[in-house]
Scaffold this active site. Structure first.
Site, PDB file in Angstrom:
ATOM      1  N   ASP B  90       0.864  -1.181   0.000  1.00 34.26           N
ATOM      2  CA  ASP B  90       0.000   0.000   0.000  1.00 34.26           C
ATOM      3  C   ASP B  90       0.901   1.232   0.000  1.00 34.26           C
ATOM      4  O   ASP B  90       2.128   1.116   0.017  1.00 34.26           O
ATOM      5  CB  ASP B  90      -0.964  -0.038   1.190  1.00 34.26           C
ATOM      6  CG  ASP B  90      -0.239  -0.078   2.523  1.00 34.26           C
ATOM      7  OD1 ASP B  90       1.004   0.077   2.546  1.00 34.26           O
ATOM      8  OD2 ASP B  90      -0.898  -0.269   3.547  1.00 34.26           O
ATOM      9  N   ASP B 262      -7.559  -7.932   0.337  1.00 34.11           N
ATOM     10  CA  ASP B 262      -6.592  -8.228   1.398  1.00 34.11           C
ATOM     11  C   ASP B 262      -7.248  -7.866   2.712  1.00 34.11           C
ATOM     12  O   ASP B 262      -8.104  -6.973   2.763  1.00 34.11           O
ATOM     13  CB  ASP B 262      -5.315  -7.381   1.259  1.00 34.11           C
ATOM     14  CG  ASP B 262      -5.532  -5.973   1.789  1.00 34.11           C
ATOM     15  OD1 ASP B 262      -6.151  -5.162   1.076  1.00 34.11           O
ATOM     16  OD2 ASP B 262      -5.137  -5.688   2.934  1.00 34.11           O
ATOM     17  N   CYS B 300     -11.639 -29.120   5.810  1.00 35.85           N
ATOM     18  CA  CYS B 300     -10.490 -28.288   5.431  1.00 35.85           C
ATOM     19  C   CYS B 300      -9.254 -29.141   5.166  1.00 35.85           C
ATOM     20  O   CYS B 300      -9.031 -30.156   5.824  1.00 35.85           O
ATOM     21  CB  CYS B 300     -10.209 -27.268   6.530  1.00 35.85           C
ATOM     22  SG  CYS B 300      -8.859 -26.141   6.130  1.00 35.85           S
ATOM     23  N   CYS B 302      -6.047 -27.936   5.321  1.00 35.95           N
ATOM     24  CA  CYS B 302      -4.822 -27.289   5.813  1.00 35.95           C
ATOM     25  C   CYS B 302      -4.079 -28.192   6.801  1.00 35.95           C
ATOM     26  O   CYS B 302      -4.636 -29.143   7.347  1.00 35.95           O
ATOM     27  CB  CYS B 302      -5.132 -25.936   6.451  1.00 35.95           C
ATOM     28  SG  CYS B 302      -5.783 -26.018   8.130  1.00 35.95           S
ATOM     29  N   CYS B 305      -5.825 -28.531  10.239  1.00 33.18           N
ATOM     30  CA  CYS B 305      -7.011 -29.405  10.272  1.00 33.18           C
ATOM     31  C   CYS B 305      -6.669 -30.861   9.970  1.00 33.18           C
ATOM     32  O   CYS B 305      -7.325 -31.773  10.458  1.00 33.18           O
ATOM     33  CB  CYS B 305      -8.074 -28.886   9.310  1.00 33.18           C
ATOM     34  SG  CYS B 305      -8.834 -27.360   9.924  1.00 33.18           S
ATOM     35  N   HIS B 331      -5.016 -22.087   9.447  1.00 33.15           N
ATOM     36  CA  HIS B 331      -6.373 -22.487   9.072  1.00 33.15           C
ATOM     37  C   HIS B 331      -7.207 -21.324   8.546  1.00 33.15           C
ATOM     38  O   HIS B 331      -7.873 -21.443   7.505  1.00 33.15           O
ATOM     39  CB  HIS B 331      -7.100 -23.153  10.245  1.00 33.15           C
ATOM     40  CG  HIS B 331      -8.555 -23.293   9.953  1.00 33.15           C
ATOM     41  ND1 HIS B 331      -9.034 -24.189   9.017  1.00 33.15           N
ATOM     42  CD2 HIS B 331      -9.635 -22.581  10.369  1.00 33.15           C
ATOM     43  CE1 HIS B 331     -10.344 -24.054   8.902  1.00 33.15           C
ATOM     44  NE2 HIS B 331     -10.729 -23.079   9.712  1.00 33.15           N
TER      45      HIS B 331
END
Lengths: 374, 374
Positions: B90, B262, B300, B302, B305, B331
């Site tokens: 930014d 974002d 999930c 990930c 998980c 996660h």
């Protein structure tokens, strides 16, 4: 199960394998400490990456939080924290004496107040074994009393009590898939240490721990006690030097026939921005590192050293980013695990004994255990 | 370079690719926020594992610490933090207005005091571009002024200034390997937003950002402003909705033709023990999870998980272990990245528009942006 095979010996140093229900350990081995069922800031994947094999966890902490009943209900410590390889728990004795708010010791056990909420609890040898059975580590410890090394009279009383408690622990033990190690005590009194080494050896446990060292005595006293104790222990059982230590301590311990070590030092140093390196212990917060494009240790094969610069890690520390602790922990643990791997190679090729001075010299500036106040 | 190709469209929603010097982004995309050149508590390896593509970092923070000169000296942001894929910075404008201790705005720029040490600094459009050129992200932002959405008069002044500053940023820009996006402002005034959308579009930047939303206005106002703005933007350029948002915001944004998002929400929630799940946002500190053997989200993929139980994560939180934040961050970020992947599939197969109600319903209990005070 729990077979210990020595594959090479070099004077008193030895390398071998110790089989456990969760796999075989190659010794000498350094165990990262996962006090509360986690090696602080690291995932089990990180531990696997650095070739950790044995992980230690603390009975006192897990008993208080989350409770050994919950760990048991969740399938035991290995499953709870997802560490599929060998684990070791201490008996809680050391923490009761060092962390609990107050404690009253009698021949039957210890009543203490939790350091978390002040609640009252009682550990006996039988209770310490039962809790460790709930936790389910492969190697468990007898309940012992660690004395002030400078108080000879107390060391004698504590040693005697430790021996009676070891007998009671053995009697209380029920699980065949756990190896209970007796613990040698005796402060810095050579006669007490010899007596304790003989007594604990007579119990014929599958391994023997040496407690009450690295608790305030001098390095010379630690070495003297190891020189008294290890020659009296059976050759064919692994020896575990509890809570030790610095790289220098590991080298000196292996040279005196120690097979297993554990210490919070690498992860605690990491949280205080201090990293092992060939140049000595680095305080990575130091402004001189702000422009340093080198890794912590150019010779290191860890994720941190293969990936990040000192400048980046220094920035993370200055910016109070927690990732700094993770990255330095990975490196510091890998550094000690690499040192053990290196010593195993030297023992196997017969060069260890002659390389001790070179190893000590190489690690000299990393070894001052009072250099960084933590 | 910076070519945007739309591969599928479903009413206003679209999926496509945006090419950058560090690889191609598949849109719509959610960018994890690495404020200080690190996505808090995660390594780049973790980010790769969760299939993150674009990572955002904050110019204001990096300018103050470690300094954009150091980042430049270290080879730029990608190399400094070891993120080899696309990055976005930014302009620092939003943080100057929201974080700095005091600020004085004039038509030329802003003088402010650092939130870290109170030191005085000045940003102008030219300076914001120069700093971002030192940082070296693929996508950089024009310096803008974000107004209070409820102050119509100020919104008009801030919008005008944002337009002049965008022109100056474009003029100041030197690096050909960075895409400078103009930013649409205008508060919650439809006429201002339309005017700003037209003006920023006329600058012909390779992408267009929409700023000044998710800053205190209602959800309805945000949707209304998007409904005004996106139809006025060129079709063939990526649109970036800055600082947004909740899962519900992502769905509503994609439905209105947004390509890039974002937000710090997933990692900030994680540090406050809150996790996205099919049951709604879970506060994992809750005692009901102490015995819960399920992962956070059974659907999930990930690491967290696939590996850990709610009971274990709850223990880490109760024991104040930092690993809890790492595991929940993995996660929560993966949850939003999976949501984006899912929406891309639906846009490609033509079902997105009809699935919006189902998606919103599925995420309803995760979307209340005021549910957890953080």
């Amino acid at each position: 199960m729990f077979e210990f095979k020595i594959t090479s010996q070099n004077n008193r140093a030895r390398t071998g394998t110790f089989s456990t229900p969760h796999g075989s350990l190659t010794t000498p081995v350094f165990a990262p400490v996962g006090t509360q069922a986690t090696v602080k800031t690291l995932t089990p994947a990180h531990l696997k990456d650095i070739n950790a094999s044995l992980v230690l966890s603390n009975t006192y902490h897990l008993y208080l939080r989350p409770g050994d009943d919950i760990v048991s209900e969740m399938g035991g410590l290995h499953r709870f924290m997802r560490w599929p390889n060998p684990m070791l728990t201490d008996s809680g004795g050391f923490q009761v004496f060092s962390l609990a708010q107050t404690r009253q010791i009698d021949d039957d056990g210890v009543t203490f107040k939790s350091h978390i909420d002040g609640s009252t609890h009682r550990f006996t040898p039988e209770r310490a074994v039962r809790i460790q059975e709930n936790l389910g580590a492969d190697i468990i410890m007898a309940f012992d009393e660690c004395s002030d090394p400078n108080d000879a009279a107390y060391s004698s009383v504590a040693m005697e009590r430790t021996h009676r408690w070891a007998e009671r622990c053995l009697k209380a033990k029920r699980r065949a898939d756990q190896a209970l190690f007796g613990i040698v005590q005796g402060g810095v009194q050579a006669d007490l240490r010899a007596e304790s080494a003989r007594f604990i050896s007579s119990l014929d446990t599958p391994g023997i721990a040496i407690g009450g060292l690295s608790v305030g005595e001098t390095k010379q006293e630690m070495h003297d006690m190891l020189d008294v104790v290890t020659p009296l222990l059976p050759e064919n059982k692994p020896r575990y030097l509890m809570g030790v230590g610095t790289p220098e301590d590991l080298i000196n311990g292996v040279a005196r026939g120690i097979d297993i070590f554990d210490c919070v030092l690498p992860t605690r140093l990491a949280r205080h921005h201090s990293a092992f390196s060939p140049e000595g212990r680095l305080n990575l917060m130091n402004a001189t590192f702000a422009h340093d494009e080198r890794p912590i240790d150019e010779t290191c094969d860890c994720y941190t050293c293969k990936t990040f610069t000192r400048a980046y890690i220094r920035h993370l520390i200055a910016a109070k980013e927690l990732l700094a602790g993770t990255l330095i922990s990975i490196h510091n643990l890998r550094a000690l695990i690499r040192l053990m791997e290196q010593m195993r190679v030297y023992i196997a090729d017969g060069s260890f004994e002659s390389r001790v001075p070179e190893l000590l010299d190489q690690w000299a500036n990393n070894a001052k255990r009072n250099q960084v106040t933590i």
